[in-house]
Design a protein around this motif. Sequence first.
Motif, short mmCIF file in Angstrom:
data_model
loop_
_atom_site.label_atom_id
_atom_site.label_comp_id
_atom_site.label_asym_id
_atom_site.label_seq_id
_atom_site.Cartn_x
_atom_site.Cartn_y
_atom_site.Cartn_z
N VAL A 70 26.61 54.53 46.35
CA VAL A 70 26.27 53.95 47.65
C VAL A 70 25.89 52.48 47.51
O VAL A 70 26.35 51.63 48.28
CB VAL A 70 25.12 54.76 48.32
N LEU A 71 25.06 52.17 46.52
CA LEU A 71 24.66 50.78 46.32
C LEU A 71 25.84 49.90 45.92
O LEU A 71 25.94 48.74 46.35
CB LEU A 71 23.56 50.69 45.28
N GLU A 72 26.74 50.42 45.10
CA GLU A 72 27.90 49.63 44.72
C GLU A 72 28.82 49.39 45.91
O GLU A 72 29.39 48.31 46.06
CB GLU A 72 28.66 50.32 43.59
N TRP A 73 28.94 50.37 46.78
CA TRP A 73 29.73 50.18 48.00
C TRP A 73 29.10 49.10 48.87
O TRP A 73 29.80 48.24 49.42
CB TRP A 73 29.83 51.50 48.76
N LEU A 74 27.76 49.11 48.99
CA LEU A 74 27.07 48.09 49.78
C LEU A 74 27.22 46.70 49.17
O LEU A 74 27.42 45.72 49.88
CB LEU A 74 25.58 48.43 49.93
N VAL A 79 29.25 41.47 49.44
CA VAL A 79 29.62 40.50 48.39
C VAL A 79 28.37 40.01 47.66
O VAL A 79 27.98 38.85 47.75
CB VAL A 79 30.43 39.33 48.97
N TRP A 80 27.75 40.92 46.92
CA TRP A 80 26.63 40.60 46.04
C TRP A 80 27.05 40.89 44.60
O TRP A 80 26.76 41.96 44.06
CB TRP A 80 25.41 41.44 46.38
N PRO A 81 27.73 39.96 43.95
CA PRO A 81 28.28 40.27 42.62
C PRO A 81 27.21 40.51 41.55
O PRO A 81 27.40 41.35 40.67
CB PRO A 81 29.12 39.05 42.29
N ARG A 82 26.10 39.80 41.61
CA ARG A 82 25.06 40.01 40.58
C ARG A 82 24.41 41.37 40.71
O ARG A 82 24.11 42.02 39.70
CB ARG A 82 24.02 38.91 40.65
N ALA A 83 24.19 41.81 41.92
CA ALA A 83 23.63 43.14 42.12
C ALA A 83 24.62 44.21 41.64
O ALA A 83 24.22 45.22 41.06
CB ALA A 83 23.29 43.36 43.59
N ARG A 84 25.91 43.97 41.86
CA ARG A 84 26.93 44.92 41.41
C ARG A 84 26.93 45.03 39.89
O ARG A 84 27.07 46.12 39.33
CB ARG A 84 28.30 44.48 41.91
#
Length: 118
Positions: A70-74, A79-84
């Motif tokens: 779910v977090l990766e989909w968000l 478009v949060w590459p560092r969080a991904r």
Amino acid sequence: MQSPTNALRGFLRAVDLIPYLAVLAVPLAWAAWVMGLGGNATREEVEASLWLKGYLATLLFVPAMIACGVLEWLTHRFVWPRARIAIRLFRWVHVLIVFGPVIAFAALLALPASWRPF
């Protein structure tokens, strides 16, 4: 013909699916962790051992993979590459904690008898 960059991206996307497919192997890992602590260990010995941490990581594996998905989909949507990157790192560390000892033990059993340390 596909460019090498696109082929590499496709390969990395396929490798990213491994932790999600590992959910199917959780019963095997759980059984391995359950059978891992033998003998008459006291409660303090169990709590101090790495066995308990691996067992808890196994129990929390499926909820963690759902949360990571779910977090990766968000992060992909917003478009949060560092969080991904952080989510992927957490996901792979969790996979290695749960399945690493099981895979290492199976690899050790596959060695010839003269190479085994036991």
